[in-house]
Write a protein that holds these residues in place. Structure first.
Motif, mmCIF file in Angstrom:
data_model
loop_
_atom_site.group_PDB
_atom_site.id
_atom_site.type_symbol
_atom_site.label_atom_id
_atom_site.label_comp_id
_atom_site.label_asym_id
_atom_site.label_seq_id
_atom_site.Cartn_x
_atom_site.Cartn_y
_atom_site.Cartn_z
ATOM 1 N N GLU A 37 -4.175 3.558 -1.275
ATOM 2 C CA GLU A 37 -4.887 2.630 -1.368
ATOM 3 C C GLU A 37 -5.894 2.862 -2.846
ATOM 4 O O GLU A 37 -5.886 1.920 -3.881
ATOM 5 C CB GLU A 37 -5.929 2.204 -0.431
ATOM 6 N N ASP A 55 -9.749 -6.034 -4.266
ATOM 7 C CA ASP A 55 -9.586 -5.834 -3.001
ATOM 8 C C ASP A 55 -8.256 -6.628 -2.390
ATOM 9 O O ASP A 55 -7.810 -6.474 -1.525
ATOM 10 C CB ASP A 55 -11.024 -5.899 -2.095
ATOM 11 N N ASP A 56 -8.691 -8.074 -3.003
ATOM 12 C CA ASP A 56 -7.665 -9.092 -2.277
ATOM 13 C C ASP A 56 -6.265 -8.655 -2.740
ATOM 14 O O ASP A 56 -5.157 -8.701 -1.869
ATOM 15 C CB ASP A 56 -8.127 -10.274 -2.665
ATOM 16 N N GLN A 59 -4.873 -5.693 -1.011
ATOM 17 C CA GLN A 59 -4.267 -6.120 0.394
ATOM 18 C C GLN A 59 -3.018 -6.814 0.415
ATOM 19 O O GLN A 59 -1.859 -6.537 1.129
ATOM 20 C CB GLN A 59 -5.119 -7.002 1.131
ATOM 21 N N GLU B 61 -15.956 1.742 4.178
ATOM 22 C CA GLU B 61 -15.384 0.463 3.182
ATOM 23 C C GLU B 61 -13.854 0.793 3.210
ATOM 24 O O GLU B 61 -13.241 -0.306 3.750
ATOM 25 C CB GLU B 61 -15.670 0.761 1.683
ATOM 26 N N ARG B 65 -11.161 -2.111 5.460
ATOM 27 C CA ARG B 65 -10.172 -2.848 4.687
ATOM 28 C C ARG B 65 -8.885 -2.498 5.365
ATOM 29 O O ARG B 65 -7.819 -3.259 5.279
ATOM 30 C CB ARG B 65 -10.334 -2.345 2.992
ATOM 31 N N GLU B 68 -8.708 -4.502 8.061
ATOM 32 C CA GLU B 68 -8.167 -5.952 7.848
ATOM 33 C C GLU B 68 -6.865 -5.900 7.363
ATOM 34 O O GLU B 68 -6.123 -7.247 7.825
ATOM 35 C CB GLU B 68 -9.009 -6.156 6.605
#
Lengths: 191, 417
Positions: A37, A55-56, A59, B61, B65, B68
């Motif tokens: 990540e 972040d988006d 993901q 954090e 994530r 999610e």
């Protein structure tokens, strides 16, 4: 000068993890997320994605992995392959007008998360860094992708070629032109 | 004049030179300032680029994530094989048409109701309460303020987004929680808050003698926690789904009327109720054993001052064959914590142990459901199918029946692939 870039054991592990993801094992997705990540987020920042979107996009990159895992052939470590997926996501993102509008509206408020400063960081150092970042931002999308993937993230030319779906010679050509442009830009920006 | 071999600086930087050529170039470097300078410039360009760094996320954090991501991946996985968007779209259109013709079947969310107060229209917030197991609570809402007093037990709460002027508060024995359109579970036992698990939105937790803390989606509070979020954040918490319900209109001795939606279900399984926020005070008490016999003890009273939670609230009888909640609660929370962090293998083992040790605990249904989800997430459609069937056999009127039936279809399609 760089040496061996991807330990073989990691590549083998990654192949196994991606195989499990391809068969629908979401626990393996969590493992891949833990492993890469930070690299994916940093890669996106270096590609010029604003901190508010990182972040988006990160993901979305990992969600895309679930769909694309079956196409992973295990020839390279998952890292450059993930970067390839992230590049696709970043390109889509840049072309999305809505996102662009949102970025503009947030522009005045958002500050990029910076690495904590060390005591020996000098004003000149920060200024040079800002100049470099600005020059990098003026590179074309394709040149920037190659420069970031190969020079900054340490992917091999072959891995980058595979991840971006171009011949390896194209990688070297883009990289050469990226460096030449950066040198020019930095020389023009020099105080 | 520039050295003819300066191009090799770039080649060696990229690792394109073979070993003899690299060795030859390195020998050449010792005598050539042009090439040395070119190589140094390439190195400093690389280092300048690498200084573009990103602050490393805190473990919390990262876990947030991660949770999610797994939640979104699970939604994506459930949609793709068995639930094509087109089918969902057709279902939504059908549902809208039925609603348009005034088909009055049970709505999941209680509609907000309006009151005239001093010439200004005030609307009660819309919310939905579902007890998990046995719960004792009062609805002491008034005008635009929703207020639930939870004396003991576990409530799953869903509050629609609040409009300006509206408030929604859950009072617990040792404090209160205020929400702004959210979904969460709150559990109180022995006069104190045992657990708050937020799955959507934000909850402000105000407990006696402690500073206000905000819990965001995925965070939870346990009394042992030093602060919010110390328990690994989870994905969607187990929430009981709808079961067969009837709507009864009850008139109290004071003449106040309210609609009370009561769930009926098989013995042993959890009971549930959807309680409209009335203008008066409602005392709710449901127990698995009593509901199965249809002996709901829902009472309504006319509008008046809030009723203290403890004195006249009915005492909740223990669940059938109940064991002290300490051990069962710990075992279940351990399993949930593993599940929330995505450690599915461990969570599966813990849930299995929980069911083995506490077979009569009301949370066995949640455990059975989550073990089905786990099997699906671990890419084991055959296992998921077997567990789903076990769930349906054991809990034929279970809260999660609809979802488990969907999972049977997903797992079935996964097996046939």
């Amino acid at each position: 000068m760089r040496s061996a870039r991807h330990p073989a054991s990691s590549a083998n592990d990654d192949a196994e993890i991606l195989g499990r993801i391809a068969s629908g094992d979401l626990e393996a997705l969590g493992v891949l997320f833990d492993r890469y990540e930070h690299e994916v987020r940093r890669f996106l920042v270096r590609l010029g994605i604003s901190a508010s979107d990182v972040d988006d996009l990160s993901q979305l990159t990992f969600l895309q992995v679930v769909r694309a895992a079956s196409s992973y052939d295990g020839r390279c470590s998952a890292k450059p392959w993930l970067f390839g997926v992230a590049v696709t996501m970043a390109r889509r993102h840049r072309r999305s007008f809505a996102k662009m509008a949102a970025r503009l509206s947030n522009w005045a408020m958002i500050h990029r998360e910076a690495a904590p400063e060390t005591p020996d960081e000098t004003f000149e150092g920060r200024e040079a860094e800002a100049r470099f970042e600005s020059a990098l931002g003026r590179l074309s999308e394709k040149k920037r992708e190659v420069f970031v993937m190969v020079t900054l993230e340490g992917a091999s030319g072959e891995d980058a070629a595979q991840a971006l779906g171009v011949p390896v010679n194209t990688i070297w050509t883009r990289l050469h032109h990226a460096r030449a442009e950066l040198r020019r830009e930095l020389a023009e920006d020099a105080p | 004049m520039t050295c003819r071999r300066v191009w090799e600086a770039e080649a060696i930087e990229d690792g394109r030179l073979d070993a003899p050529s690299a060795a030859s170039f390195e020998r050449h470097l010792a005598a050539c300032t042009d090439c040395t300078r070119a190589l140094a410039a390439l190195g400093s360009m690389r280092e300048a680029g690498r200084r573009i760094e990103l602050r490393r996320s805190s473990p919390l954090e990262h876990r947030r994530r991660r949770a999610e991501l797994l939640r979104r991946a699970n939604v994506q996985a459930l949609r793709s094989p068995g639930f094509p968007t087109f089918r969902l779209f057709v279902a939504a259109v059908l549902a809208a048409v039925l609603a348009g013709f005034g088909y009055r079947y049970q709505s999941r969310v209680i509609a907000a109701r309006s009151f005239q107060a001093g010439g200004i229209e005030r609307t009660l917030p819309s919310f939905e309460l579902r007890p998990i197991g046995t719960a004792v609570w009062h609805d002491v809402s008034s005008l635009a303020s929703g207020r639930i007093v939870l004396s003991s037990g576990t409530l799953a709460v869903h509050v629609e987004h609040l409009r300006p002027g509206q408030r929604f508060v859950v009072a617990v024995p040792d404090g209160e929680l205020e929400v702004h359109g959210t979904r969460f579970i709150v559990e109180a036992r022995n006069g104190r808050t045992e657990r708050v698990l937020v799955t959507e939105g934000i909850v402000a937790l105000r407990l006696d003698g402690t500073p206000v803390r905000s819990l965001v989606a995925g965070e939870s509070y346990l009394p042992s926690n030093v602060g919010p979020g110390t328990e690994p954040p989870g994905e969607a918490a187990p929430e009981p789904g709808p079961s067969v319900r009837t709507i009864e209109t009850k008139t109290t001795t004071h003449g106040a009327t309210s609609q009370v939606t009561v769930a009926r279900r098989a013995p042993v399984a959890n009971s549930t109720a959807m309680l409209p926020s009335t203008a008066g005070t409602a005392i709710g008490h449901l127990d698995a054993n009593t509901t199965s016999a249809g002996a709901e003890t829902m009472q309504t009273a006319p509008e008046g001052p809030p009723v203290p939670a403890s004195a006249d609230a009915p005492v909740a009888p223990k669940a059938n064959g109940a064991v002290p909640d300490g051990a069962a609660g710990d075992a279940f929370h351990t399993a949930m914590a593993a599940y929330a962090t995505g450690s599915y293998a461990e969570a599966d083992e813990r849930f299995a142990e929980f069911v083995g040790h506490f077979p009569t605990d009301s949370r066995c249904e949640d455990a059975a459901f989550l073990r089905t989800v786990i099997a699906l997430r671990r890419g084991d459609p055959a296992g998921a199918l077997a567990r789903a069937r076990t769930y349906l056999r054991r809990f034929p009127n279970g809260f999660r029946r609809d979802e488990v039936e969907k999972m049977v279809r997903v797992a079935g399609s996964g097996q046939s692939d």
